[in-house]
Enzyme design. Structure first.
Site, PDB file in Angstrom:
ATOM      1  N   LEU A  18       1.097  -0.916  -0.270  1.00  0.00           N
ATOM      2  CA  LEU A  18       0.075   0.047  -0.218  1.00  0.00           C
ATOM      3  C   LEU A  18       0.949   1.154  -0.030  1.00  0.00           C
ATOM      4  CD1 LEU A  18      -3.021  -0.934   2.443  1.00  0.00           C
ATOM      5  CD2 LEU A  18      -3.174  -1.196  -0.112  1.00  0.00           C
ATOM      6  N   GLY A  19       2.007   0.968   0.448  1.00  0.00           N
ATOM      7  CA  GLY A  19       2.773   2.098   0.816  1.00  0.00           C
ATOM      8  C   GLY A  19       3.878   2.014   0.790  1.00  0.00           C
ATOM      9  N   GLY A  21       6.912   4.926   3.792  1.00  0.00           N
ATOM     10  CA  GLY A  21       7.576   5.645   4.775  1.00  0.00           C
ATOM     11  C   GLY A  21       8.825   5.963   5.483  1.00  0.00           C
ATOM     12  N   GLY A  22       9.036   6.554   6.352  1.00  0.00           N
ATOM     13  CA  GLY A  22      10.215   6.842   6.670  1.00  0.00           C
ATOM     14  C   GLY A  22      10.416   6.237   7.090  1.00  0.00           C
ATOM     15  N   MET A  23       9.653   5.282   7.893  1.00  0.00           N
ATOM     16  CA  MET A  23       9.960   4.273   8.860  1.00  0.00           C
ATOM     17  C   MET A  23       9.206   2.477   8.107  1.00  0.00           C
ATOM     18  SD  MET A  23       8.126   5.514  12.262  1.00  0.00           S
ATOM     19  CE  MET A  23       7.495   4.075  13.193  1.00  0.00           C
ATOM     20  N   VAL A  26       3.310  -0.469   4.243  1.00  0.00           N
ATOM     21  CA  VAL A  26       2.460  -1.006   5.011  1.00  0.00           C
ATOM     22  C   VAL A  26       1.375  -1.528   3.723  1.00  0.00           C
ATOM     23  CG1 VAL A  26      -0.137   0.045   5.806  1.00  0.00           C
ATOM     24  CG2 VAL A  26       1.603   1.519   5.609  1.00  0.00           C
ATOM     25  N   LYS A  41       1.433  -2.827   8.977  1.00  0.00           N
ATOM     26  CA  LYS A  41       2.879  -2.335   9.121  1.00  0.00           C
ATOM     27  C   LYS A  41       4.114  -2.482  10.082  1.00  0.00           C
ATOM     28  CE  LYS A  41       3.683   2.654  10.103  1.00  0.00           C
ATOM     29  NZ  LYS A  41       3.005   4.254  10.913  1.00  0.00           N
ATOM     30  N   ASP A 134       1.154  15.541  13.963  1.00  0.00           N
ATOM     31  CA  ASP A 134       1.654  15.173  12.289  1.00  0.00           C
ATOM     32  C   ASP A 134       0.294  15.319  11.552  1.00  0.00           C
ATOM     33  OD1 ASP A 134       3.044  15.191   9.605  1.00  0.00           O
ATOM     34  OD2 ASP A 134       3.335  12.905  10.103  1.00  0.00           O
TER      35      ASP A 134
END
Length: 529
Positions: A18-19, A21-23, A26, A41, A134
């Site tokens: 799904l995508g 991120g920085g850490m 997902v 995640k 955020d």
């Protein structure tokens, strides 16, 4: 651990990515036992050894485990697999509002519905001591049925956290970070999230960032030093009430913006409700809660033929009504904007050329007798000849020398009894109690928030009246005089309330705001809003 499509991780099969991120990444996964689709995640393997990022990932798990709200993507479970920490969450099918913005700005009603749900989620989270930190459109997921889910609590801070690493304080997206967050404040509160919501709302309705720059430093400086371009300047179709609400929400000083998510949500709902109101009657055509200038730029609404006879009757009285309103309001507009009391002339003003009628202007519109106001002037002068000698006696009795009064004026027994009552003035020397400054600030903020909502309602009334005026002008008719007076009083009270609040006089500001609200209620009822 194999994270390829089709691989099995514990009781979950990976369906698609799904995508990232920085850490972490997902994935969309399927529970092999229940067949339920969920989201997983995973902390990136090469970052598993980073203690700060591992702590953040664990913090997100614990924060989400404490939250259960229809507008927050919920946590299903957390587990370790092959010494890897995993988080299984509710799978939200839809698009982020950031992705939705690629199609252009959202219509105001849609943006209001989305942000209203975000504020509902934040009100719940803030009530449990959780600050998201955020907030941005990329973390707001819009589902097919219109539900918005707030996501990514990766740098959220709960009340139980004792510290937060520098990584956590700088991870928030710069376009949406509050000034206090940019300055590295150690104790961020709910108002930081609300600033980010205001920035997000600005972007949703205009398609632009309120604070921008060609570098990270320029963006941060804009947050700290610049005022955003008013949204209504970028899109004149936006309601004036929305424009004021957004600018209020992104004040640099946390004390002068919305203090709670619920207050922000109530104000937004009020503006949205006024903009969406579509009265059936012809005298009040549907109109967004925009300023008069914005409303004049919009195309004129067609005149309703079915009420032509009614408005012809009103038009016959229009000229007299407007003249009366003009005569009555002329002295009113010269009064101080800080304390615009009811325009009834003081009884001592015997030389006033045109005293206002004694009737309360909030409940009784001006009528023809208002033009005849100079007639009572001789009556106001009649008290002057009554007992001319009594005035000096009264003045002497009020003077600080009571002993001479009985000797020179032995006749009036009441005069001889007055001096013994004069000395009790000792209480005036007592020191006044110290004001509760915190309570005063809280009350001032409450009045300020209520004024934002009331101003939005007033802007909607102006917009509707502009449409009515254009429709009537096309038919050769005019506007009702009592409406014009009520709107003038409404505006005067609002200006006075704002001026009093700016001067620190909260009591007067609240009193004038209540008077303005009565005029607003009156006009909304008249316009079927």
């Amino acid at each position: 651990m194999n994270l390829e499509i089709g691989s099995i991780v514990g009781d979950y099969q990976i369906v698609e990515a799904l995508g990232a991120g920085g850490m972490g990444k997902v994935f969309k996964v399927r529970n092999t036992i229940s067949d339920r689709i969920e989201a997983m995640k995973v902390l990136l393997p090469d970052l598993a050894g980073e203690p700060d990022l591992a702590d953040r990932f664990l913090r997100e798990i614990k924060v989400l485990a404490s939250l259960e709200h229809p507008n927050i993507a919920g946590l299903r479970t957390a587990m370790r697999f092959e010494n890897q920490l995993l988080m299984v969450m509710e799978y939200v099918e839809g698009v982020t509002l950031d992705h939705r913005l690629q199609q252009g700005p959202l219509p105001f009603p849609e943006a209001a519905r989305c942000i209203g749900q975000v504020l509902a989620a934040l009100s719940y989270a803030h009530g449990r001591g959780v600050i998201h930190r955020d907030i941005k459109p990329a973390n707001m997921m819009l589902t097919r049925d219109g539900t918005v889910k707030l996501m990514d609590f990766g740098i959220a801070k709960s009340a139980t956290d004792r510290k937060l690493t520098m990584t956590g304080t700088t991870m928030g997206s710069l376009y949406y970070m509050s000034p206090e967050q940019i300055q590295g404040a150690q104790t961020l509160d709910a108002r930081s999230d609300l600033y980010s919501v205001g920035v997000s709302l600005y972007e949703l309705v205009t398609g632009k960032h309120p604070f921008d720059g060609d570098s990270q430093f320029a963006i941060m400086s804009a947050h700290l030093q610049q005022n955003p371009v008013p949204p209504i300047t970028l899109d004149p179709r936006l309601p004036q009430g929305l424009n004021d609400l957004i600018l209020f929400s992104v004040n640099r000083d946390p004390n002068t913006r919305f203090q709670t998510a619920e207050a922000f949500r109530n104000a937004l709902n009020s503006v949205a409700g006024l903009a969406a109101a579509a009265p059936v009657a012809a005298p009040a055509p549907a109109a967004a809660a925009a300023a008069p200038q914005a409303a004049r730029a919009a195309p004129a609404a067609p005149a309703a033929k079915s009420h032509r006879a009614l408005w012809a009757t009103v038009g016959a009285l229009c000229c007299v009504g407007i003249l009366v309103a003009a005569i009555t309001l002329a002295p009113w507009k010269k009064t101080s904007a800080g304390t615009p009391q009811e325009p009834a002339a003081p009884p001592a003003a015997a030389t006033a050329p045109a005293p206002a009628p004694a009737a309360n202007p909030e409940t009784a519109p001006p009528a023809a007798p208002a033009v005849e106001a100079p007639a009572p002037a001789p009556a106001a002068a009649t008290p002057a000849p009554v007992a001319p000698a009594a005035q000096p006696k009264t003045a002497r009795h009020a003077s600080p020398a009571p002993a001479s009064a009985p000797a020179s004026e032995p006749a009036p027994p009441a005069a001889s009894q007055a001096p013994p009552q004069a000395p009790p003035q000792a209480p005036a020397a007592q020191a006044p109690p110290q004001p509760d400054l915190s309570a005063q600030r809280a009350e001032a903020q409450k009045v300020r928030e209520e004024l934002v909502t009331l101003s939005a309602r007033a802007a909607s009334i102006h917009s509707t009246l502009d449409n009515v005026r254009r429709s009537q002008a096309a038919s050769g008719l005019g506007m009702r005089g009592d409406w014009l007076q009520s709107v003038s009083l409404m505006d005067s009270f609002l200006r006075g309330s704002n001026d009093a609040l700016a001067a620190g006089d909260t009591v007067t500001a609240k009193d004038l705001m209540e008077k303005a609200e009565r005029q607003v209620d009156k006009m909304e009822k008249a316009l079927n809003k």
